[in-house]
Scaffold this active site. Structure first.
Site, PDB file in Angstrom:
ATOM      1  N   LYS A 254       2.553  24.913  -1.846  1.00  0.00           N
ATOM      2  CA  LYS A 254       4.002  25.021  -2.008  1.00  0.00           C
ATOM      3  C   LYS A 254       4.324  25.760  -3.300  1.00  0.00           C
ATOM      4  CE  LYS A 254       8.094  22.109  -2.742  1.00  0.00           C
ATOM      5  NZ  LYS A 254       8.572  20.719  -2.898  1.00  0.00           N
TER       6      LYS A 254
ATOM      7  N   GLY B 125       0.831  -1.203   0.000  1.00  0.00           N
ATOM      8  CA  GLY B 125       0.000   0.000   0.000  1.00  0.00           C
ATOM      9  C   GLY B 125       0.858   1.243   0.000  1.00  0.00           C
TER      10      GLY B 125
END
Length: 505
Positions: free
Chosen positions: A81, A15
């Site tokens: 960002k 995962g």
């Protein structure tokens, strides 16, 4: 007529961010197809994700999936960002911001930065970075999304990415993928079965006595490469001669101020320290070379340079920079750390997963597994890794630092011929050319080379025909336009509070 060779099932092994990105992308692309997608992971096996910074193409990934950006930001405690601040890289006491987006605006078919270098050589040397709207906004802690309905406005040119909690991002994508029909299977893989004729993987067995069959496997098992390496023995290409850092320590801290819209990378004695501000906390870490500092001293250095109170003990990571000799072999394709490791200096980890998924979709196979497609995928992926490697090497070798053994070692690192050529072109005439397959564009190369003290000896000879007064006038107007645009932006805090504040903060 339906293709009789379609896969019955694609199995994702592992995962984390890479695994659930693959599950989300494939479940979206295969929706309505007879091909099923399953993901096998164990709660007992931890993931490396400690907080991630990204680069702008992740926006396209989320848009492809139809994800609402405000919902995504809230769910992952994300911030926005605008670039990366590099502190103490060129020399101690010096810093610059590598922005997302161009410098100024080109005019008369010549890049803006060329005009700036021409003025600098005549003594008119102001701050090149002040002509980047992303830098100016980052410095003033401002943010807004681009005004796409006003293409002529300077505010239409805003480029951004995200800083988020990687564990929460995986959880967010898991929910998305399961809603699309992905079957999650809990269990630790203890055995794999291969075809005696082809060597391809045909099934997996877990510690819960489950047998999972598949036609195609995506290995997201991390550094160990459970299928790509342990089963198919793809081999690993060691790049530590170029990028010698081999360890990292990571620790979250309480946020000490409202998060700024940029990531920080500070050069240290034997590597560098990251700072990734999220809505609820700050991610920190020290990437270092164990040949030049031991783990205890690295830990002391990290803890001594935090802006807030640690929320946990530092987490240790060991790695070897490089990549699998083939990323896709037989019916196994590797993603994320299973494919390779490039240190997170320029926030490329998630991007390399994303672009590999895009290539997989382009070359998506059926049970015949066309080798020409596999070869094309591997060649394109390798070239991308090489481009990222060279960009990272630029940071370590374009520096005046020689104050520690590590930085003196960096001065001995050989650059690839391609990197040498790029630097030589810039040094001769201030020119940088974006090339097919580049992860980082012209503005990024300009930012790092200029920010770390690489100085061009000349400029484009065509500038000799341009009246210096016109250059001064146009450059001045561009600077004024950028300043005015930044003043119109809300602060980063105001934007998040209004649109996408996390409910858990």
């Amino acid at each position: 007529m339906m293709n009789p060779h379609l896969f019955n099932q694609v199995v994702i092994v592992g995962g984390g961010t890479a695994g659930w990105m693959a599950a989300a992308a494939l479940s979206h692309m295969l929706e309505g197809s007879p091909t099923k997608v399953a993901l096998v992971e164990s709660e007992e096996i931890g993931t490396v994700g400690v907080g991630e910074a990204t680069i702008p193409p992740i926006i396209a990934f989320n848009e492809m999936l139809g994800i609402d950006e405000n919902e995504f930001v809230r769910a992952t405690n994300a911030t926005f960002k605008l670039g990366i601040e590099f502190v103490d890289w060129a020399e101690l006491g010096q810093s610059y911001i590598h922005p997302f987006g161009d410098f100024g605006r080109d005019f008369d078919a010549i890049p803006f930065y060329q005009y700036w270098f021409e003025r600098a050589q005549t003594g008119k040397r102001d701050d090149l970075f002040s002509y980047s709207m992303m830098v100016e906004a980052a410095r003033k802690k401002k943010f807004m999304r681009p005004l796409k309905d006003r293409p002529q406005s300077a505010l239409a040119d805003i480029n951004y990415a995200f800083q988020f909690d990687a564990t929460l991002y995986a959880k967010f994508l898991r929910s998305f993928a399961e809603d699309k029909g992905v079957e999650r299977i809990e269990g630790k893989i203890i055995e794999f079965k291969q075809s005696p004729e082809t060597g391809n993987v045909v099934s997996l067995r877990t510690d819960k006595e489950q047998t999972i069959s598949g036609d195609f496997f995506i290995d997201c098992s991390g550094f160990r490469g459970l299928l790509i390496e342990q089963a198919l023995q793809a081999g690993y290409e060691d790049w530590s001669e170029w990028l010698p850092c081999d360890r990292a320590l990571a620790v979250p801290t309480k946020k000490s101020e409202y998060p700024v819209p940029y990531t920080r990378a500070t050069a240290r004695e034997a590597g560098w320290q990251w700072r990734i501000p999220l809505q609820h906390r700050t991610g920190n870490g020290y990437v270092y070379c164990s040949k030049f500092i031991d783990d205890d001293k690295a830990c002391e250095a990290l803890l001594a340079n935090l802006d807030g109170e640690p929320l946990a003990d530092p987490k240790k990571l060991h790695f070897l920079t490089g990549h699998r000799k083939v990323f896709w072999k037989g019916n196994v394709l590797s993603l994320g750390l299973a494919a390779g490791f490039m240190e997170p200096l320029e926030s490329t980890s998630i991007h390399l997963v994303q672009t590999s998924l895009a290539r997989l979709i382009t070359h998506f196979p059926d049970r015949r597994l066309n080798q020409a497609d596999i070869d094309a995928f591997n060649a394109r992926t390798l070239r991308e890794y090489e481009r990222v490697r060279d960009f990272l090497v630029l940071h370590y070798t374009a520096t005046e630092r020689s104050d520690t053994p590590f930085w003196r070692h960096c001065q001995t690192i050989d650059r690839s011929p391609d990197l040498e050529r790029r630097i030589a072109q810039f040094e001769a005439s201030g020119r940088v050319f974006e090339e097919t397959g580049d992860v980082f564009g012209t503005a990024s190369w300009i930012a790092v080379m200029h920010g770390q003290g690489v100085v061009p000896e000349g400029t484009n000879p065509l500038l000799a025909k341009v009246d210096p007064r016109r250059i001064d006038s146009v450059v001045g107007k561009i600077g004024a336009t950028i300043s005015a645009a930044v003043e119109q932006m809300p602060t980063h805090e105001e934007f998040i509070t209004e649109h996408c504040a996390s409910r858990s903060v």
